[in-house]
Scaffold this motif. Structure first.
Motif, PDB file in Angstrom:
ATOM      1  N   GLY A 284     -12.451  27.779  33.613  1.00  0.00           N
ATOM      2  CA  GLY A 284     -12.010  26.444  33.243  1.00  0.00           C
ATOM      3  C   GLY A 284     -11.924  26.290  31.743  1.00  0.00           C
ATOM      4  O   GLY A 284     -12.185  27.217  30.972  1.00  0.00           O
ATOM      5  N   ASP A 285     -11.572  25.096  31.338  1.00  0.00           N
ATOM      6  CA  ASP A 285     -11.387  24.763  29.931  1.00  0.00           C
ATOM      7  C   ASP A 285     -12.656  24.092  29.415  1.00  0.00           C
ATOM      8  O   ASP A 285     -13.088  23.064  29.949  1.00  0.00           O
ATOM      9  CB  ASP A 285     -10.190  23.816  29.793  1.00  0.00           C
ATOM     10  N   MET A 286     -13.234  24.663  28.369  1.00  0.00           N
ATOM     11  CA  MET A 286     -14.482  24.116  27.832  1.00  0.00           C
ATOM     12  C   MET A 286     -14.305  22.721  27.243  1.00  0.00           C
ATOM     13  O   MET A 286     -15.289  22.003  27.048  1.00  0.00           O
ATOM     14  CB  MET A 286     -15.034  25.058  26.764  1.00  0.00           C
ATOM     15  N   THR A 287     -13.074  22.337  26.952  1.00  0.00           N
ATOM     16  CA  THR A 287     -12.844  20.992  26.443  1.00  0.00           C
ATOM     17  C   THR A 287     -12.735  19.968  27.563  1.00  0.00           C
ATOM     18  O   THR A 287     -12.608  18.773  27.294  1.00  0.00           O
ATOM     19  CB  THR A 287     -11.564  20.945  25.584  1.00  0.00           C
TER      20      THR A 287
ATOM     21  N   ASP B 139     -20.322  26.579  20.494  1.00  0.00           N
ATOM     22  CA  ASP B 139     -19.155  25.711  20.300  1.00  0.00           C
ATOM     23  C   ASP B 139     -17.896  26.567  20.197  1.00  0.00           C
ATOM     24  O   ASP B 139     -17.790  27.418  19.312  1.00  0.00           O
ATOM     25  CB  ASP B 139     -19.343  24.891  19.026  1.00  0.00           C
ATOM     26  N   PRO B 140     -16.908  26.342  21.078  1.00  0.00           N
ATOM     27  CA  PRO B 140     -15.701  27.165  21.057  1.00  0.00           C
ATOM     28  C   PRO B 140     -14.577  26.613  20.180  1.00  0.00           C
ATOM     29  O   PRO B 140     -13.497  27.195  20.129  1.00  0.00           O
ATOM     30  CB  PRO B 140     -15.268  27.139  22.527  1.00  0.00           C
ATOM     31  N   THR B 141     -14.831  25.508  19.485  1.00  0.00           N
ATOM     32  CA  THR B 141     -13.761  24.837  18.754  1.00  0.00           C
ATOM     33  C   THR B 141     -13.303  25.673  17.564  1.00  0.00           C
ATOM     34  O   THR B 141     -14.114  26.022  16.699  1.00  0.00           O
ATOM     35  CB  THR B 141     -14.233  23.473  18.238  1.00  0.00           C
ATOM     36  N   PRO B 142     -12.030  25.986  17.474  1.00  0.00           N
ATOM     37  CA  PRO B 142     -11.541  26.746  16.318  1.00  0.00           C
ATOM     38  C   PRO B 142     -11.496  25.878  15.069  1.00  0.00           C
ATOM     39  O   PRO B 142     -11.270  24.665  15.145  1.00  0.00           O
ATOM     40  CB  PRO B 142     -10.133  27.179  16.743  1.00  0.00           C
ATOM     41  N   ASP B 143     -11.714  26.512  13.921  1.00  0.00           N
ATOM     42  CA  ASP B 143     -11.637  25.778  12.658  1.00  0.00           C
ATOM     43  C   ASP B 143     -10.246  25.227  12.404  1.00  0.00           C
ATOM     44  O   ASP B 143     -10.076  24.335  11.567  1.00  0.00           O
ATOM     45  CB  ASP B 143     -12.038  26.695  11.498  1.00  0.00           C
ATOM     46  N   THR B 144      -9.245  25.756  13.096  1.00  0.00           N
ATOM     47  CA  THR B 144      -7.858  25.334  12.882  1.00  0.00           C
ATOM     48  C   THR B 144      -7.502  24.053  13.629  1.00  0.00           C
ATOM     49  O   THR B 144      -6.391  23.542  13.485  1.00  0.00           O
ATOM     50  CB  THR B 144      -6.896  26.445  13.328  1.00  0.00           C
TER      51      THR B 144
ATOM     52  N   ASN C 149     -14.499  18.762  13.709  1.00  0.00           N
ATOM     53  CA  ASN C 149     -15.784  18.115  13.957  1.00  0.00           C
ATOM     54  C   ASN C 149     -15.739  17.216  15.188  1.00  0.00           C
ATOM     55  O   ASN C 149     -16.613  17.274  16.055  1.00  0.00           O
ATOM     56  CB  ASN C 149     -16.218  17.315  12.734  1.00  0.00           C
ATOM     57  N   ALA C 150     -14.705  16.391  15.262  1.00  0.00           N
ATOM     58  CA  ALA C 150     -14.567  15.513  16.419  1.00  0.00           C
ATOM     59  C   ALA C 150     -14.362  16.325  17.691  1.00  0.00           C
ATOM     60  O   ALA C 150     -14.917  16.006  18.748  1.00  0.00           O
ATOM     61  CB  ALA C 150     -13.403  14.547  16.207  1.00  0.00           C
ATOM     62  N   ALA C 151     -13.566  17.396  17.598  1.00  0.00           N
ATOM     63  CA  ALA C 151     -13.310  18.230  18.770  1.00  0.00           C
ATOM     64  C   ALA C 151     -14.586  18.915  19.248  1.00  0.00           C
ATOM     65  O   ALA C 151     -14.832  19.035  20.451  1.00  0.00           O
ATOM     66  CB  ALA C 151     -12.243  19.266  18.441  1.00  0.00           C
ATOM     67  N   SER C 152     -15.421  19.361  18.326  1.00  0.00           N
ATOM     68  CA  SER C 152     -16.678  20.000  18.707  1.00  0.00           C
ATOM     69  C   SER C 152     -17.586  19.035  19.456  1.00  0.00           C
ATOM     70  O   SER C 152     -18.200  19.392  20.466  1.00  0.00           O
ATOM     71  CB  SER C 152     -17.398  20.536  17.466  1.00  0.00           C
ATOM     72  N   GLU C 153     -17.675  17.821  18.965  1.00  0.00           N
ATOM     73  CA  GLU C 153     -18.525  16.828  19.624  1.00  0.00           C
ATOM     74  C   GLU C 153     -17.981  16.457  21.001  1.00  0.00           C
ATOM     75  O   GLU C 153     -18.752  16.305  21.962  1.00  0.00           O
ATOM     76  CB  GLU C 153     -18.647  15.595  18.743  1.00  0.00           C
ATOM     77  N   ARG C 154     -16.666  16.311  21.121  1.00  0.00           N
ATOM     78  CA  ARG C 154     -16.081  16.014  22.426  1.00  0.00           C
ATOM     79  C   ARG C 154     -16.337  17.149  23.407  1.00  0.00           C
ATOM     80  O   ARG C 154     -16.638  16.921  24.580  1.00  0.00           O
ATOM     81  CB  ARG C 154     -14.566  15.783  22.290  1.00  0.00           C
ATOM     82  N   THR C 155     -16.201  18.374  22.940  1.00  0.00           N
ATOM     83  CA  THR C 155     -16.390  19.524  23.816  1.00  0.00           C
ATOM     84  C   THR C 155     -17.825  19.602  24.313  1.00  0.00           C
ATOM     85  O   THR C 155     -18.074  19.962  25.469  1.00  0.00           O
ATOM     86  CB  THR C 155     -16.015  20.823  23.075  1.00  0.00           C
ATOM     87  N   ALA C 156     -18.778  19.252  23.472  1.00  0.00           N
ATOM     88  CA  ALA C 156     -20.188  19.300  23.871  1.00  0.00           C
ATOM     89  C   ALA C 156     -20.605  18.113  24.733  1.00  0.00           C
ATOM     90  O   ALA C 156     -21.704  18.120  25.315  1.00  0.00           O
ATOM     91  CB  ALA C 156     -21.075  19.357  22.631  1.00  0.00           C
ATOM     92  N   ALA C 157     -19.751  17.102  24.853  1.00  0.00           N
ATOM     93  CA  ALA C 157     -20.135  15.877  25.559  1.00  0.00           C
ATOM     94  C   ALA C 157     -20.501  16.142  27.014  1.00  0.00           C
ATOM     95  O   ALA C 157     -21.426  15.527  27.554  1.00  0.00           O
ATOM     96  CB  ALA C 157     -19.002  14.846  25.476  1.00  0.00           C
ATOM     97  N   GLY C 158     -19.787  17.057  27.668  1.00  0.00           N
ATOM     98  CA  GLY C 158     -20.105  17.359  29.067  1.00  0.00           C
ATOM     99  C   GLY C 158     -21.491  17.946  29.215  1.00  0.00           C
ATOM    100  O   GLY C 158     -22.242  17.604  30.151  1.00  0.00           O
TER     101      GLY C 158
ATOM    102  N   GLY D 295     -24.783  19.806  13.566  1.00  0.00           N
ATOM    103  CA  GLY D 295     -25.913  18.902  13.341  1.00  0.00           C
ATOM    104  C   GLY D 295     -25.870  17.716  14.283  1.00  0.00           C
ATOM    105  O   GLY D 295     -26.907  17.293  14.816  1.00  0.00           O
ATOM    106  N   ARG D 296     -24.685  17.182  14.528  1.00  0.00           N
ATOM    107  CA  ARG D 296     -24.575  16.032  15.430  1.00  0.00           C
ATOM    108  C   ARG D 296     -24.804  16.459  16.885  1.00  0.00           C
ATOM    109  O   ARG D 296     -25.370  15.689  17.675  1.00  0.00           O
ATOM    110  CB  ARG D 296     -23.209  15.355  15.250  1.00  0.00           C
ATOM    111  N   ILE D 297     -24.382  17.672  17.244  1.00  0.00           N
ATOM    112  CA  ILE D 297     -24.668  18.160  18.593  1.00  0.00           C
ATOM    113  C   ILE D 297     -26.170  18.366  18.762  1.00  0.00           C
ATOM    114  O   ILE D 297     -26.735  18.043  19.820  1.00  0.00           O
ATOM    115  CB  ILE D 297     -23.893  19.465  18.870  1.00  0.00           C
ATOM    116  N   GLU D 298     -26.831  18.865  17.739  1.00  0.00           N
ATOM    117  CA  GLU D 298     -28.294  18.983  17.788  1.00  0.00           C
ATOM    118  C   GLU D 298     -28.923  17.618  18.097  1.00  0.00           C
ATOM    119  O   GLU D 298     -29.779  17.493  18.989  1.00  0.00           O
ATOM    120  CB  GLU D 298     -28.844  19.498  16.458  1.00  0.00           C
ATOM    121  N   GLU D 299     -28.509  16.608  17.359  1.00  0.00           N
ATOM    122  CA  GLU D 299     -29.079  15.275  17.545  1.00  0.00           C
ATOM    123  C   GLU D 299     -28.793  14.738  18.943  1.00  0.00           C
ATOM    124  O   GLU D 299     -29.677  14.130  19.578  1.00  0.00           O
ATOM    125  CB  GLU D 299     -28.525  14.324  16.495  1.00  0.00           C
ATOM    126  N   SER D 300     -27.580  14.961  19.441  1.00  0.00           N
ATOM    127  CA  SER D 300     -27.226  14.468  20.776  1.00  0.00           C
ATOM    128  C   SER D 300     -28.064  15.146  21.851  1.00  0.00           C
ATOM    129  O   SER D 300     -28.536  14.494  22.788  1.00  0.00           O
ATOM    130  CB  SER D 300     -25.742  14.716  21.048  1.00  0.00           C
TER     131      SER D 300
END
Length: 309
Positions: free
Chosen positions: A50-53, A72-77, A82-91, A125-130
């Protein structure tokens, strides 16, 4: 024991999968494309495709797991990494908050403790806090600068140049991703940690870029010199390469925000790992730089001349 491994084909994730298998554990591997797992490994793991996002996929794929290793699978591109990383970790965060996941080991980074001003590292850092707020047992691996980042500079190294946005004379922690996998697997298999834990992974020694150039000179068998570049030069180069403004700031901000930073965890027996840069460079970097030199020669380029200059 159910252990979920994300990015199981990556430099760290693949090592984690191998060690878990050798420990007698059948990990659950979350992948976008199962074909990227070699057939022998694929037969021994529980593959979830599946898609990690996709938050729903992550929730379903991690449900019932005792421990999740999250990378975190979010590419720097990405336009806004940052927003994409947090959304991906939300699940994952939702699953941990609901009690569907008991423990999480997060691949974080030195600088995440700053909680701001460090580019894409800020998202970790924000994923750590979440995760800390979920009530699940959480362990954050604050990792040093990867040796493998040097693989992004093969053409420059073929010319004998090591460019850096960091201060060339200031030592910093460097680590082999394989050693991070070793620490991660050990923590995933251990039963005696609870609550919130931070484990730094600092590699064998702190090295300045000037020292790295000396080590690479020996490992590559050709002179390597350091060339410092400014933050604005990096931004301009990234923009010229087509990266959107959000990605430019996420990438440039990592070095800009951590170049004078001292990690929260000191270097000690717990944070120090064994593989030296010299050994890694000889095994992994030297063959690829040699290949880049051959390619430059075939194109009639000046890689060899640049390295000797």
């Amino acid at each position: 024991m159910t252990i979920v491994v994300t990015t199981p084909t990556g430099r760290v994730g693949s090592r984690v999968v191998r060690l878990l298998l050798q420990a007698g554990v059948r990990p659950r591997a979350l992948v976008r494309d199962p074909a990227r797992l070699d057939p022998a490994t694929r037969a021994l793991v529980d593959v979830r495709t599946g898609d990690m996002t996709d938050t729903a996929f992550v929730r379903e794929a991690t449900a019932g797991a005792r421990t999740v290793f999250w990378v975190d699978p979010t590419p720097d591109t990405d336009p806004d990494p940052n927003a994409a990383s947090e959304r991906t970790a939300a699940g994952l965060v939702d699953a941990a908050r609901a009690g569907d996941v008991a423990r999480v080991v997060l691949l974080s980074s030195i600088g995440a403790e700053l909680r701001g001003g460090a580019g894409h590292i800020d998202a970790l850092g924000r994923i750590e806090e979440s995760l800390d707020a979920t009530g699940a047992d959480t362990l954050h691996l604050r990792c040093a600068y990867f040796f493998s980042n040097l693989l992004l500079s093969l053409d420059d190294l073929a010319r004998g140049v090591l460019t850096t946005q960091f201060r060339p004379e200031r030592p910093m922690a460097w680590v082999d991703p394989r050693d991070i996998g070793d620490v991660a697997a050990a923590r995933l298999l251990a039963d005696d940690w609870k609550g919130r834990v931070v484990q730094a992974v600092h590699g064998p020694e702190d090295l300045s870029f000037l020292q790295v150039a000396e080590i690479l000179t020996g490992a590559l068998g050709r002179p390597v010199r350091v060339e410092a570049v400014s933050d604005d030069e990096v931004r301009a180069a990234l923009g010229s390469a087509g990266l959107p403004p959000g990605a430019v700031e996420a990438v440039a901000g990592m070095a800009a925000g951590t170049r004078d930073f001292t990690p929260e965890q000191p270097r000690d027996v717990l944070t120090t790992t064994p593989t030296t840069l010299a050994a890694w460079a000889y095994a992994h970097l030297r063959p690829l730089v040699s290949e880049a030199l051959r390619a430059a020669a075939a194109r009639g380029g000046d890689g060899a001349a640049g390295a000797a200059a």
